[in-house]
Write a protein that holds these residues in place. Sequence first.
Motif, PDB file in Angstrom:
ATOM      1  N   PRO A   1      -6.494  16.169  -2.540  1.00 49.79           N
ATOM      2  CA  PRO A   1      -6.253  14.895  -3.352  1.00 49.79           C
ATOM      3  C   PRO A   1      -6.104  13.427  -2.549  1.00 49.79           C
ATOM      4  N   LEU A   2      -5.443  12.978  -1.505  1.00 48.67           N
ATOM      5  CA  LEU A   2      -5.217  12.433  -0.556  1.00 48.67           C
ATOM      6  C   LEU A   2      -6.592  11.836   0.267  1.00 48.67           C
ATOM      7  N   ILE A   3      -7.777  12.614   0.427  1.00 57.73           N
ATOM      8  CA  ILE A   3      -9.259  11.750   0.352  1.00 57.73           C
ATOM      9  C   ILE A   3      -9.611  10.951  -0.455  1.00 57.73           C
TER      10      ILE A   3
ATOM     11  N   ARG B   1       0.711  -1.145  -0.107  1.00 58.37           N
ATOM     12  CA  ARG B   1       0.121   0.209  -0.040  1.00 58.37           C
ATOM     13  C   ARG B   1       0.880   1.303  -0.044  1.00 58.37           C
ATOM     14  N   VAL B   2       1.671   0.866   0.386  1.00 54.92           N
ATOM     15  CA  VAL B   2       2.597   2.222   0.736  1.00 54.92           C
ATOM     16  C   VAL B   2       4.364   2.140   0.747  1.00 54.92           C
ATOM     17  N   ALA B   3       5.135   3.003  -0.021  1.00 56.25           N
ATOM     18  CA  ALA B   3       6.271   2.466  -0.515  1.00 56.25           C
ATOM     19  C   ALA B   3       7.115   4.137   0.593  1.00 56.25           C
ATOM     20  N   SER B   4       8.156   3.892   0.678  1.00 61.14           N
ATOM     21  CA  SER B   4       9.110   5.140   1.261  1.00 61.14           C
ATOM     22  C   SER B   4      10.199   5.331   0.695  1.00 61.14           C
ATOM     23  N   ILE B   5      10.887   6.263   0.132  1.00 63.19           N
ATOM     24  CA  ILE B   5      12.464   5.919  -0.568  1.00 63.19           C
ATOM     25  C   ILE B   5      13.173   6.882   0.367  1.00 63.19           C
ATOM     26  N   TYR B   6      14.201   6.760   0.867  1.00 62.31           N
ATOM     27  CA  TYR B   6      14.917   7.418   1.771  1.00 62.31           C
ATOM     28  C   TYR B   6      16.819   7.538   0.564  1.00 62.31           C
ATOM     29  N   GLY B   7      17.227   8.335   1.274  1.00 63.52           N
ATOM     30  CA  GLY B   7      18.900   8.583   0.603  1.00 63.52           C
ATOM     31  C   GLY B   7      18.987  10.093   0.561  1.00 63.52           C
TER      32      GLY B   7
ATOM     33  N   LEU C   1       0.951   4.865  -2.497  1.00 64.47           N
ATOM     34  CA  LEU C   1       1.761   6.263  -1.536  1.00 64.47           C
ATOM     35  C   LEU C   1       2.644   5.839  -1.954  1.00 64.47           C
ATOM     36  N   ILE C   2       3.263   6.638  -2.796  1.00 58.60           N
ATOM     37  CA  ILE C   2       4.804   6.506  -2.991  1.00 58.60           C
ATOM     38  C   ILE C   2       5.118   7.844  -2.559  1.00 58.60           C
ATOM     39  N   PHE C   3       6.605   8.043  -1.491  1.00 59.77           N
ATOM     40  CA  PHE C   3       7.002   9.214  -0.959  1.00 59.77           C
ATOM     41  C   PHE C   3       8.690   9.079  -0.967  1.00 59.77           C
ATOM     42  N   THR C   4       9.161  10.231  -0.890  1.00 58.48           N
ATOM     43  CA  THR C   4      10.717  10.516  -0.649  1.00 58.48           C
ATOM     44  C   THR C   4      10.396  10.969   0.866  1.00 58.48           C
ATOM     45  N   THR C   5      11.986  10.973   1.545  1.00 59.38           N
ATOM     46  CA  THR C   5      11.842  11.491   2.569  1.00 59.38           C
ATOM     47  C   THR C   5      12.257  11.600   3.261  1.00 59.38           C
ATOM     48  N   HIS C   6      13.748  13.118   4.296  1.00 60.03           N
ATOM     49  CA  HIS C   6      14.834  12.610   5.502  1.00 60.03           C
ATOM     50  C   HIS C   6      13.830  11.571   5.973  1.00 60.03           C
ATOM     51  N   ASP C   7      12.871  11.794   6.870  1.00 56.68           N
ATOM     52  CA  ASP C   7      12.289  11.852   8.444  1.00 56.68           C
ATOM     53  C   ASP C   7      12.697  10.612   8.983  1.00 56.68           C
ATOM     54  N   THR C   8      13.732  10.405   9.161  1.00 62.16           N
ATOM     55  CA  THR C   8      13.980   8.924   9.641  1.00 62.16           C
ATOM     56  C   THR C   8      13.613   8.446  10.913  1.00 62.16           C
ATOM     57  N   ALA C   9      12.726   8.959  11.125  1.00 57.50           N
ATOM     58  CA  ALA C   9      11.779   8.681  12.520  1.00 57.50           C
ATOM     59  C   ALA C   9      10.512   7.617  11.874  1.00 57.50           C
ATOM     60  N   LEU C  10      10.210   8.091  10.823  1.00 52.82           N
ATOM     61  CA  LEU C  10       9.730   6.606   9.519  1.00 52.82           C
ATOM     62  C   LEU C  10      10.423   5.300   9.577  1.00 52.82           C
TER      63      LEU C  10
ATOM     64  N   LEU D   1      -3.563   6.540   6.701  1.00 51.79           N
ATOM     65  CA  LEU D   1      -4.106   5.792   6.277  1.00 51.79           C
ATOM     66  C   LEU D   1      -4.199   5.602   4.729  1.00 51.79           C
ATOM     67  N   PHE D   2      -3.349   4.987   4.729  1.00 51.23           N
ATOM     68  CA  PHE D   2      -3.022   4.431   4.221  1.00 51.23           C
ATOM     69  C   PHE D   2      -2.793   2.791   4.151  1.00 51.23           C
ATOM     70  N   HIS D   3      -3.077   2.717   5.429  1.00 53.24           N
ATOM     71  CA  HIS D   3      -2.062   0.871   5.469  1.00 53.24           C
ATOM     72  C   HIS D   3      -3.617   0.956   6.136  1.00 53.24           C
ATOM     73  N   HIS D   4      -4.582   1.414   6.121  1.00 52.60           N
ATOM     74  CA  HIS D   4      -5.795   0.701   6.741  1.00 52.60           C
ATOM     75  C   HIS D   4      -6.822   0.564   5.501  1.00 52.60           C
ATOM     76  N   ARG D   5      -7.232  -1.072   6.256  1.00 50.55           N
ATOM     77  CA  ARG D   5      -8.243  -1.229   4.613  1.00 50.55           C
ATOM     78  C   ARG D   5      -9.501  -0.544   4.207  1.00 50.55           C
ATOM     79  N   PRO D   6      -9.400  -0.049   2.969  1.00 48.50           N
ATOM     80  CA  PRO D   6     -10.663   1.294   2.706  1.00 48.50           C
ATOM     81  C   PRO D   6     -12.495   0.641   3.484  1.00 48.50           C
ATOM     82  N   PRO D   7     -13.328   1.424   3.756  1.00 43.45           N
ATOM     83  CA  PRO D   7     -14.575   0.866   3.869  1.00 43.45           C
ATOM     84  C   PRO D   7     -14.975   0.201   2.023  1.00 43.45           C
ATOM     85  N   ALA D   8     -15.984  -0.621   3.053  1.00 42.06           N
ATOM     86  CA  ALA D   8     -16.579  -1.666   1.634  1.00 42.06           C
ATOM     87  C   ALA D   8     -16.924  -0.359   0.374  1.00 42.06           C
ATOM     88  N   GLY D   9     -16.542  -0.687  -0.991  1.00 44.02           N
ATOM     89  CA  GLY D   9     -16.760  -0.170  -1.986  1.00 44.02           C
ATOM     90  C   GLY D   9     -15.735   0.254  -2.312  1.00 44.02           C
ATOM     91  N   TYR D  10     -14.814   0.769  -1.700  1.00 37.50           N
ATOM     92  CA  TYR D  10     -13.457   1.464  -2.070  1.00 37.50           C
ATOM     93  C   TYR D  10     -12.662   0.959  -2.638  1.00 37.50           C
TER      94      TYR D  10
END
Length: 407
Positions: A288-290, A31-37, A333-342, A319-328
């Motif tokens: 856009p996210l919603i 559902r999600v991928a994060s890219i570090y560097g 989500l794919i994102f780059t980041t420097h936030d190592t706390a994640l 939000l992306f890791h939770h299973r969507p409601p029925a019908g969704y």
Amino acid sequence: MSLSMVASSDKEKRESNTVPSGAASVPDLLRVASIYGPNASGKSALIGAMQFAQSAVATSVSFMPQQALAHVPFKLDPESATAPSEFEFTFVIDGTRYQYGFAATSTGFAEEWLLAYKTHRPQLWFERSYDAKTEQNVYKWGPSLTGQREVWRSSTRRNALFLSTAAQLNSAKLLPVYDWIVRKLVIIGAGLQPVSDQSTAWIAEPERKKMLLSFLASADIGISDLDVESRKQHRLNVHIRSDGPEHALSESEVQVPIFTHTCPKGQGKLQYEEESMGTQRLFSFAAPLIESLQIGRTIVVDELDGSLHTHIVRFVVDLFHHRPPAGYEPAQLIFTTHDTALLDADIFRRDQIWLMEKSRDHASTLVPLTDFSPRKNEALERGYLQGRYGAVPMTTSFPLQGQNLGA
């Protein structure tokens, strides 16, 4: 360079962090991928390549006959600098996996192809290559692509994609492929954020406004209500004429969001530009996210953590890791980041973390964290900062002492 959202066989967090692909030839997807560097490692170049490929599909059909493509090759390798650059998307629509790609130079498209996998065996839909000797495109057709193929072929210029041309001419077979790349994929490049127009427009619709307020309340930024205000916008237009420049002032009306903050001592209203950069960014991202979560889009963001607290970024990821409601439909989500706390095993599976590193010849390499075989309970943030997985800047001392910096 390849980024894959295919999940490994790891059973960890499978319910929350992966989703069935719906295709017999594709395993579960992330559902999600994060890219570090480190800075200048190529993360933004990867997102830029996605933008170029999407833009080529969306707009090449409208190019002027001799218009050059905005193709930027890798300039530090003489061979790559003159060779075509290849781009390819692989995605699933209604249980069928599609593999679409093309090779481009500044003068046009050297190759283009589309394969479909209804089972494990690929079906060729079309293949196009440019013959430099005859200066003509050569096509190979598969039986699955039905319709007015010769009309689409003859309408496709050297600097236009066949997929785009056929979709504009209403190819029923190719329209879903075109729509996925152009509409189901949202790409937000470095230093940018969605303009606030979509979120602002939602304020006028009661149900969507309720979702916006719920989203902002969940992020705990203190907004209790949203309104829209009309504002006149003046613009100076300059037209260059043979007898000199002509100046004209135009006026238009724009809608701007107004934010209400409520606290024990009272209530106040702030305009968009009076809010913090983080609040502006989160509000602009909200619609856009919603919408991506509602209709199953894939949203790609360069530097998602820009002006946002770690907890807010984690909130978005959750939000992306939770299973969507029925019908969704499931969203990604794919994102780059420097936030190592994640870099936390409580948030991500190990196959959701990617690392971008620049080699000695300045070429970028993208590898999954799983290539380093980290243990299940390994402290990922500490390991990354210690350089165990690479993809960190190698700083050296700066000899400031003794330097004459004065006038």
